[in-house]
Scaffold this motif. Structure first.
Motif, PDB file in Angstrom:
ATOM      1  N   LEU A 104       0.834  -1.188   0.099  1.00  0.00           N
ATOM      2  CA  LEU A 104      -0.034  -0.035   0.005  1.00  0.00           C
ATOM      3  C   LEU A 104       0.945   1.349  -0.007  1.00  0.00           C
ATOM      4  N   PRO A 105       1.840   1.529   0.693  1.00  0.00           N
ATOM      5  CA  PRO A 105       2.822   2.368   0.798  1.00  0.00           C
ATOM      6  C   PRO A 105       3.394   2.566  -0.621  1.00  0.00           C
ATOM      7  N   MET A 106       3.724   1.532  -1.192  1.00  0.00           N
ATOM      8  CA  MET A 106       4.521   1.502  -2.630  1.00  0.00           C
ATOM      9  C   MET A 106       3.443   2.101  -3.492  1.00  0.00           C
ATOM     10  N   ILE A 107       2.158   1.837  -3.623  1.00  0.00           N
ATOM     11  CA  ILE A 107       1.144   2.367  -4.409  1.00  0.00           C
ATOM     12  C   ILE A 107       1.030   4.058  -4.100  1.00  0.00           C
ATOM     13  N   LEU A 108       0.928   4.452  -2.857  1.00  0.00           N
ATOM     14  CA  LEU A 108       0.784   5.915  -2.451  1.00  0.00           C
ATOM     15  C   LEU A 108       2.046   6.538  -2.932  1.00  0.00           C
ATOM     16  N   ALA A 109       3.280   5.972  -2.626  1.00  0.00           N
ATOM     17  CA  ALA A 109       4.484   6.713  -2.968  1.00  0.00           C
ATOM     18  C   ALA A 109       4.932   6.795  -4.213  1.00  0.00           C
ATOM     19  N   GLU A 110       4.158   6.009  -5.168  1.00  0.00           N
ATOM     20  CA  GLU A 110       4.359   5.970  -6.757  1.00  0.00           C
ATOM     21  C   GLU A 110       3.578   7.459  -6.839  1.00  0.00           C
ATOM     22  N   GLU A 111       2.645   7.503  -6.659  1.00  0.00           N
ATOM     23  CA  GLU A 111       1.795   8.806  -7.198  1.00  0.00           C
ATOM     24  C   GLU A 111       2.281  10.243  -6.612  1.00  0.00           C
ATOM     25  N   LEU A 112       2.889  10.045  -5.332  1.00  0.00           N
ATOM     26  CA  LEU A 112       3.516  11.002  -4.633  1.00  0.00           C
ATOM     27  C   LEU A 112       4.602  11.460  -5.177  1.00  0.00           C
ATOM     28  N   ASP A 113       5.434  10.496  -5.586  1.00  0.00           N
ATOM     29  CA  ASP A 113       6.728  10.597  -6.276  1.00  0.00           C
ATOM     30  C   ASP A 113       7.605  10.746  -5.040  1.00  0.00           C
ATOM     31  N   ALA A 114       7.531  10.082  -4.091  1.00  0.00           N
ATOM     32  CA  ALA A 114       8.322   9.908  -2.644  1.00  0.00           C
ATOM     33  C   ALA A 114       9.617   9.452  -2.959  1.00  0.00           C
ATOM     34  N   ASP A 115      10.538   9.601  -2.157  1.00  0.00           N
ATOM     35  CA  ASP A 115      11.806   8.894  -1.996  1.00  0.00           C
ATOM     36  C   ASP A 115      11.634   7.572  -1.448  1.00  0.00           C
ATOM     37  N   TRP A 116      11.533   6.563  -1.774  1.00  0.00           N
ATOM     38  CA  TRP A 116      11.253   5.509  -1.429  1.00  0.00           C
ATOM     39  C   TRP A 116      12.092   5.104  -0.039  1.00  0.00           C
ATOM     40  N   ALA A 117      13.327   5.313   0.089  1.00  0.00           N
ATOM     41  CA  ALA A 117      14.093   5.217   0.976  1.00  0.00           C
ATOM     42  C   ALA A 117      13.742   5.952   2.383  1.00  0.00           C
ATOM     43  N   LYS A 118      12.874   6.884   2.201  1.00  0.00           N
ATOM     44  CA  LYS A 118      12.455   7.511   3.376  1.00  0.00           C
ATOM     45  C   LYS A 118      10.917   7.494   3.621  1.00  0.00           C
ATOM     46  N   VAL A 119      10.219   6.323   2.984  1.00  0.00           N
ATOM     47  CA  VAL A 119       8.906   6.018   3.338  1.00  0.00           C
ATOM     48  C   VAL A 119       8.824   4.982   4.514  1.00  0.00           C
ATOM     49  N   ARG A 120       8.078   5.211   5.562  1.00  0.00           N
ATOM     50  CA  ARG A 120       7.587   4.244   6.640  1.00  0.00           C
ATOM     51  C   ARG A 120       6.276   3.898   6.514  1.00  0.00           C
ATOM     52  N   SER A 121       5.816   2.992   7.334  1.00  0.00           N
ATOM     53  CA  SER A 121       4.370   2.618   7.251  1.00  0.00           C
ATOM     54  C   SER A 121       3.830   2.465   8.825  1.00  0.00           C
ATOM     55  N   VAL A 122       2.616   2.796   9.245  1.00  0.00           N
ATOM     56  CA  VAL A 122       2.149   2.261  10.319  1.00  0.00           C
ATOM     57  C   VAL A 122       0.849   1.861  10.255  1.00  0.00           C
ATOM     58  N   HIS A 123       0.274   1.166  11.085  1.00  0.00           N
ATOM     59  CA  HIS A 123      -1.263   0.858  11.128  1.00  0.00           C
ATOM     60  C   HIS A 123      -2.390   1.729  11.570  1.00  0.00           C
TER      61      HIS A 123
END
Length: 751
Positions: A104-123
């Motif tokens: 799910l973070p991958m999907i959101l980060a793709e459209e956000l154009d986020a730096d994947w190395a800085k992506v975290r996730s929580v419930h």
């Protein structure tokens, strides 16, 4: 030997080759990137502004210009950007091994154009923002996490990106159309750049766009790429916390002595020895599931609570409850075959009488426990008219409502903090909220006794396996008539088994004309055969529930072994026969099956002596999985050696997630086959207690598994469950080739 010790001592070669390959591939994995919720909140306050630091801001944003958006469409509840550029994505599902904490973070980060190395996730929580956007309720199940939230998370990422761009445009006083984004940066026309962290506070003040333009899939840089799971380093190093690891200041632990027969009440209790155990704080009567009664032992920790329970002397009233016996139950089920009942299909089966070839078969499937590695648990803190709960819940909204009812507090005052769970397979999604209600009853009783501390109610492994809500026992009876070419002339079929939906909120939607649709899913399709299908749903005092892949756990086995048997009797190749029956109406089945055949070398590769091919294909939750397996029978014991999977799940978000899901589902499918993999009852009591007498596969049972996916650009379908159903029938079909006899009962019997 523990895996850690094996690695330290250089004994990797002792592990199965499939695991060796995975270890080698992930050896260079990054440092843990999961972030605890408390740590994130501290960073949000101390480290700078974060988009959506508080989920309820979604309502305020709606008023600021996106009134048409629902809470689950608001990025403020899902996207948190700290001053240092860290992006924390809140997932609206429970991750209990299926990998949505990454996908799910991958999907959101793709459209956000986020730096994947800085992506975290929580419930997430039971906040309204975290409902399933399709069902409108909090739910992790039905393989719907990616299928239902794929577009949702893309749009969330795109909206957050648009707000960041708007903030940069306002600061630079340029048109938003002149800006672009990349790896957590907004880039200007004259070489300017601003990080998302620098823009987060200003972006939060921007209106949330109602509509957004999404990327063309050909421009994806993250989605579709094999990506190591965010939680993999923590889990593989033992650093991952689960619901069972919950700790709160002053917290006590409770275990419950439950009745040996479901729904039984207490006659008498002698708790003097239990109260004498050091560390025990209270011994209290509490209501248990299905109208029963139990005793809660509350102590400083699990060990004294467990010792207190062992010292307890309880006498139970078993006369007022039905005491199911598995042997008698099977006799009862057999007597129901042939009786009139509701019908799912009602084809003319008169052709049975003069069919040149016939098969008459009976299949028996036992009760199955979910047996997750982390037993059930729930931590409850009640303070005045407010309550907080911590557990791995598949339906936190429903569980929150159940807690509010028991505790007598307003529903809006109950916060359910979803925790990582160590498995579940459906057991943590239950309409009765049994383990949550019980934990709340313990806290309610404790407060009545003057104990105001938060209490963590833990189930032991024995509690978990004997605690009910099993995959129902089923009996199938089939009479099939066909000609020399394998054309089915008539198929008369009866299913007998408890309904898992009767008496639940899902009954009105999924029980039609007396038939629980989950019990018949997978019957007939994809084969257009003239079938009459009669269904009986007896009611017994055994609580039942969905189990990974639900009805397909038994229907796939029946359909795929019977189709294979027709092919053998008419001397046709089982793959060619299936392709003929499938025709052109089900191209995804054909593609998945052909892929598995091609990759396995079926029909071309020479098998080792004593081995045989087995084939099966099945669709569940809109995903088709085909297996081609190699198996043998060694000293009377069936052995599975090699599995090749052809998977059609449409577009693949994370290939590694799909691979892991199929591997895990196949292993769980194998668990249905192993001797000892059955829950049985005698005089109302479950006979199995732990993994010593309820068998689950060990790592030595794991076959080599190769997973291949059919390329597709269509929206993703589910992957949590579809890998399970076709494994057992493919294995059985290989055994049938070796022995000349199809196993009609699960688990398999040894010679």
């Amino acid at each position: 030997m523990h895996l850690e010790h094996a690695l330290v001592n250089g004994l990797v070669d002792e592990l199965p080759k499939a695991l060796q390959a995975m270890l080698a591939r992930d050896a260079a994995a990054a440092e843990p990137r999961g972030l605890a919720r408390r740590s994130f909140l501290k960073l949000s306050v101390a480290g700078g502004f974060a988009i959506g630091a508080f989920p309820l801001v979604a309502g305020a944003q709606a008023a600021a210009g996106a009134a048409g958006l629902k809470p689950f469409q608001q990025p403020s509840s899902f996207v948190h950007i700290a001053a240092d550029g860290t992006v924390t994505v809140t997932i609206n599902r429970l991750d209990f091994g299926q990998g949505v904490q990454t996908a799910l973070p991958m999907i959101l980060a793709e459209e956000l154009d986020a730096d994947w190395a800085k992506v975290r996730s929580v419930h997430g929580t039971n906040d309204p923002a975290y409902v399933d956007p399709l069902f409108g309720m909090h739910l992790t199940g039905g393989s719907g996490s990616i299928a239902h939230s794929y577009m949702q998370y893309r749009e969330l990422g795109a909206r957050a990106r648009a707000m960041l761009v708007a903030a940069a445009a306002a600061r630079w006083k340029v048109g938003a159309a002149t800006l672009r984004t990349r790896d957590g940066l907004v880039l200007g026309p004259n070489g300017q750049q601003l990080s998302y962290g620098e823009l987060a506070e200003e972006a939060m003040k921007q209106p949330v766009p109602d509509t957004v333009a999404l990327k063309d899939p050909k421009d994806f840089r993250l989605i579709g790429q094999p990506t190591t799971r965010i939680d993999a380093p923590a889990k593989s190093s033992g650093k991952q916390n689960y619901g069972i690891d919950m700790r709160l200041p002053g917290m006590l632990t409770a275990v419950v002595a439950r009745p040996p027969v479901f729904g039984a009440k207490l006659k008498s209790v002698d708790d003097s020895a239990a109260k004498a155990v050091p560390g025990v704080k209270a011994v209290l009567r509490v209501p248990t599931d299905r109208g029963g009664e139990g005793v809660a032992i509350i102590a400083d920790g699990y060990w004294p609570a467990k010792q207190g329970r062992e010292a307890l002397k309880a006498e139970w009233d078993l006369a007022s409850v039905e005491r199911v016996d598995s042997t008698k139950q099977l006799t009862q089920y057999r007597a129901m075959v042939g009786e009139p009942g509701p019908r799912k299909f009602d084809a003319d089966v008169s052709g049975l009488s003069n069919a040149p070839h016939r098969i008459e078969a009976e299949f028996v499937f036992p009760y199955l426990a979910h047996a997750p590695m982390e037993p059930l648990n729930c931590t409850v803190q009640l303070q005045g008219d407010k309550a907080e709960l911590w557990m791995g819940s598949q339906m936190p909204g429903l569980d929150g409502m159940a807690a509010a009812k028991v505790l007598g507090v307003p529903m809006q005052n109950v916060a359910v903090h979803v925790q990582m769970a160590g498995g579940g397979f459906g057991r943590r999604a239950i309409a009765t909220s049994d383990y949550v209600v019980e934990a709340c009853q313990v806290v309610k009783a404790a407060q009545g006794a003057g104990i105001a501390a938060p209490i963590r109610t833990l189930w032991s492994r024995e509690d978990d396996i004997q605690g009910g809500y099993y995959r129902p026992m089923h009996l199938h009876s089939a009479r099939i008539g066909f000609d020399a070419q394998g054309k089915v002339l008539a198929w008369d079929h009866t299913i007998v088994g408890q309904s898992i939906l009767g008496g639940t909120p899902f009954e009105s939607m999924m029980v039609k004309d007396g038939i629980d649709n989950t019990a018949v899913e997978g019957m007939k399709e994809p084969y257009d055969v003239p079938m009459r299908l009669t269904v009986h749903h007896p009611k017994l005092n055994v609580p039942v529930l969905w189990w990974r892949s639900v009805g397909s756990t038994h229907t796939a086995y029946v359909m795929e072994t019977l189709v294979d048997e027709i092919a053998r009797q008419t001397k046709q190749d089982p793959v060619a026969y299936r392709m003929k029956l499938i025709g052109n109406e089900h191209p995804r089945h054909r593609a998945a099956l052909q892929l598995a055949v091609d990759k396995s070398g079926y029909g071309k590769k020479k098998l080792a002596a004593g081995r045989a091919w087995g084939v099966a294909v099945h669709e569940s939750f809109n995903t088709v999985v085909a297996y081609v397996v190699e198996a043998s029978v060694q000293k009377g014991k069936p052995v599975l050696h090699q599995v090749t999977a052809g998977v059609h799940c449409n577009f693949v978000v994370n290939p590694r997630t799909v691979e892991a899901q199929v591997q895990g589902a196949a292993l769980m499918g194998l668990s249905m086959c192993l001797p000892g993999a059955a829950i049985t009852l005698k005089d109302g009591q479950v006979e199995q207690r732990n993994f010593g007498d309820f068998q689950v596969p060990r790592i030595t049972d794991m076959p080599q598994i190769a997973v291949y996916t059919v390329p597709s650009a269509d929206a993703p379908t589910g992957m949590g469950e579809p890998g399970l159903p076709p494994l057992a029938p493919a294995f059985a079909n290989a055994i049938a080739k070796l022995t000349g006899k199809t196993p009609r009962e699960l688990p398999f019997k040894t010679a």
